[in-house]
Design an enzyme around this catalytic site. Structure first.
Site, short mmCIF file in Angstrom:
data_model
loop_
_atom_site.label_atom_id
_atom_site.label_comp_id
_atom_site.label_asym_id
_atom_site.label_seq_id
_atom_site.Cartn_x
_atom_site.Cartn_y
_atom_site.Cartn_z
N SER A 156 0.86 -1.17 0.00
CA SER A 156 0.00 0.00 0.00
C SER A 156 0.90 1.23 0.00
O SER A 156 1.80 1.35 0.84
CB SER A 156 -0.86 -0.04 1.27
OG SER A 156 -1.59 1.15 1.39
N LYS A 198 -1.51 -0.98 -4.06
CA LYS A 198 -2.67 -0.16 -3.73
C LYS A 198 -2.20 1.28 -3.56
O LYS A 198 -1.19 1.54 -2.91
CB LYS A 198 -3.28 -0.70 -2.43
CG LYS A 198 -4.20 0.26 -1.72
CD LYS A 198 -4.94 -0.46 -0.62
CE LYS A 198 -4.81 0.29 0.69
NZ LYS A 198 -5.63 -0.32 1.74
N LYS A 213 -3.14 5.12 -2.30
CA LYS A 213 -4.05 6.00 -1.57
C LYS A 213 -4.42 7.15 -2.48
O LYS A 213 -3.53 7.70 -3.16
CB LYS A 213 -3.37 6.55 -0.31
CG LYS A 213 -3.12 5.48 0.76
CD LYS A 213 -4.39 5.11 1.48
CE LYS A 213 -4.11 4.09 2.59
NZ LYS A 213 -5.33 3.63 3.24
N ASP A 247 -7.49 3.37 -2.88
CA ASP A 247 -8.19 3.43 -1.60
C ASP A 247 -8.36 4.91 -1.23
O ASP A 247 -7.38 5.64 -1.08
CB ASP A 247 -7.36 2.71 -0.52
CG ASP A 247 -8.04 2.73 0.84
OD1 ASP A 247 -9.21 3.16 0.92
OD2 ASP A 247 -7.39 2.31 1.82
N GLU A 300 -11.57 1.23 -3.34
CA GLU A 300 -11.81 0.93 -1.93
C GLU A 300 -12.32 2.17 -1.19
O GLU A 300 -11.73 3.24 -1.30
CB GLU A 300 -10.50 0.43 -1.31
CG GLU A 300 -10.61 0.07 0.16
CD GLU A 300 -9.28 -0.47 0.71
OE1 GLU A 300 -8.36 -0.78 -0.09
OE2 GLU A 300 -9.17 -0.56 1.95
N ASP A 304 -14.06 -1.00 3.43
CA ASP A 304 -13.10 -1.17 4.53
C ASP A 304 -13.76 -0.59 5.78
O ASP A 304 -14.48 -1.29 6.52
CB ASP A 304 -11.79 -0.46 4.15
CG ASP A 304 -10.74 -0.43 5.26
OD1 ASP A 304 -11.02 -0.86 6.38
OD2 ASP A 304 -9.61 0.06 5.00
N LYS A 347 -10.01 -6.40 8.19
CA LYS A 347 -8.90 -6.06 9.09
C LYS A 347 -9.20 -6.63 10.47
O LYS A 347 -10.30 -6.40 11.01
CB LYS A 347 -8.73 -4.54 9.20
CG LYS A 347 -8.11 -3.92 7.96
CD LYS A 347 -7.95 -2.43 8.11
CE LYS A 347 -7.33 -1.84 6.85
NZ LYS A 347 -7.47 -0.39 6.77
N GLY A 363 -4.24 -4.02 6.47
CA GLY A 363 -3.37 -3.86 7.62
C GLY A 363 -3.40 -2.45 8.17
O GLY A 363 -3.95 -1.53 7.55
#
Ligand code: MG
Length: 372
Positions: free
Chosen positions: A139, A165, A167, A192, A217, A242, A266, A294
């Protein structure tokens, strides 16, 4: 196995420096503080868990300080002296505490670690895990420039990772994502948003929808399940939830609404391994693929994530990469290692990694214990 009774609870607030500053839409971090939980039973056996809450209330409502207070004042008294034969019983007792999932997760994880170590079974097998190894992705946070992001992705791809992934946040979304997809066409990419958008931003999601992403996400705020369903009706890219799913019932609502096609599970957000397994089972029964997210866990929490990722419904690469991406030295005697994007699931009894007691002591900012 005979009943377990926890006679001692120890809490340690531990700080580790991060190798690489990680920035999301709401915060940037250079070091992290998590709370380690050690449960000791009447025979002197110890199980370790980790409360991996961020310091501030920007991912969920919890903070390190709130977790410390709930752990000390509410969870410790619930756990001390109680007899249980399976960790799910202890999780049931802790469910009297509403919310506070990160805090509960640390105790639930420690109970599983203790129970599996005493029972001589690997944690992953006890949870229902079937995979000998799990695929991990990485990520990446919001970088200072698209060039720096491409550099970061290149470094990870060179290490063997095949899933990245990114952000995203308003102002940092379509352009960096399009560039990464163009420069690295062979890897799987998803974004995400950590809830940074609303339905007013539909234009952004229509553009992202054309980039061939594995998923988008948590585009909207955690409780905006209806809006997630509306978006999913308008785009082909699967919407992944999430923050929206903190309880198994949240997933049931999201499924009923058509707001979720992929679920990020998670351990911390769900309140521990016990509810994480339940949500996995629910998703699997509905044909919704899951993957393990995570919270930049130290080695103890990371070990629990690896074990959970071995369950059969975890068909997408996890966020659980090796410790070395985050920490120069971790709280376990050996770090969680990821080779070519793959983490081997331990086959030894219990958590599979061991706390480095001396190092933990040297990094402890605050400690408290209670006997019962
Ligand atoms: Mg997320």
């Amino acid at each position: 196995m005979s009943a377990i009774r926890v006679d001692r609870v120890e809490l340690r607030r531990v700080r580790l420096p991060l190798i690489h500053r990680f920035r999301t839409s709401s915060h940037a971090k250079r070091e992290l503080e998590h709370i380690l939980v050690a449960l000791t039973d009447a025979d002197g056996a110890v199980g370790w868990g980790e409360i991996a809450s961020p310091s501030g209330p920007f991912y969920s409502a919890e903070t390190v300080a709130s977790c410390w207070a709930v752990a000390r004042d509410h969870l410790t008294p619930l756990v001390l002296g109680r007899e249980w034969e399976h960790p799910a019983e202890l999780a049931g007792a802790m469910a009297r505490v509403r919310g506070n999932h990160f805090a509960r997760a640390g105790f639930d994880m420690a109970a599983w670690a203790l129970w599996t170590a005493k029972g001589g079974v690997p944690l992953a097998a006890a949870l229902g895990g079937t995979r000998p190894s799990v695929e991990a992705g990485v990520s990446l946070g919001i970088e200072a420039s698209v060039d720096e992001l491409v550099e970061q992705v290149a470094a990870r791809v060179a290490e063997g990772y095949r899933r990245v992934k990114l952000k995203i946040a308003p102002g940092w979304d379509v352009a960096p994502t399009r560039t990464v997809k163009a420069v690295f066409p062979e890897i799987s990419v998803h974004v995400d948003a950590n809830g940074a958008y609303s339905l007013d931003d539909l234009g952004v999601f229509r553009e992202l929808d054309g980039l061939g992403l594995t998923m988008i996400e948590q585009p909207f705020a955690p409780r905006a399940l209806v809006d997630h369903a509306v978006l999913q009706g308008l785009i082909g890219t699967p919407v992944c939830l999430d923050e929206s799913v903190e309880e198994p019932d949240d997933l049931i609502t999201a499924l009923r609404l058509g707001a979720v096609r992929i679920l990020n599970v998670k351990v911390s957000r769900m309140g521990g391994l016990t509810p994480a397994v339940r949500v996995h089972d629910l998703a699997r029964a509905e044909g919704v693929p899951v993957w393990c997210g995570g919270m930049h866990e130290f080695g103890i929490g990371r070990a629990a994530n690896v074990a959970l990722s071995a369950l059969p419904g975890f068909t997408l690469p996890s966020d659980v990469s090796g410790s070395a991406k985050y920490y120069r030295r971790d709280v376990t005697t050996t770090p969680v290692t990821c080779v070519n994007g793959v983490v081997v699931v331990p086959s030894e009894p219990g958590l599979g990694w061991h706390p480095d007691i001396g190092f933990i002591a040297s990094r402890t900012l605050q400690a408290e214990s209670a006997q019962g």
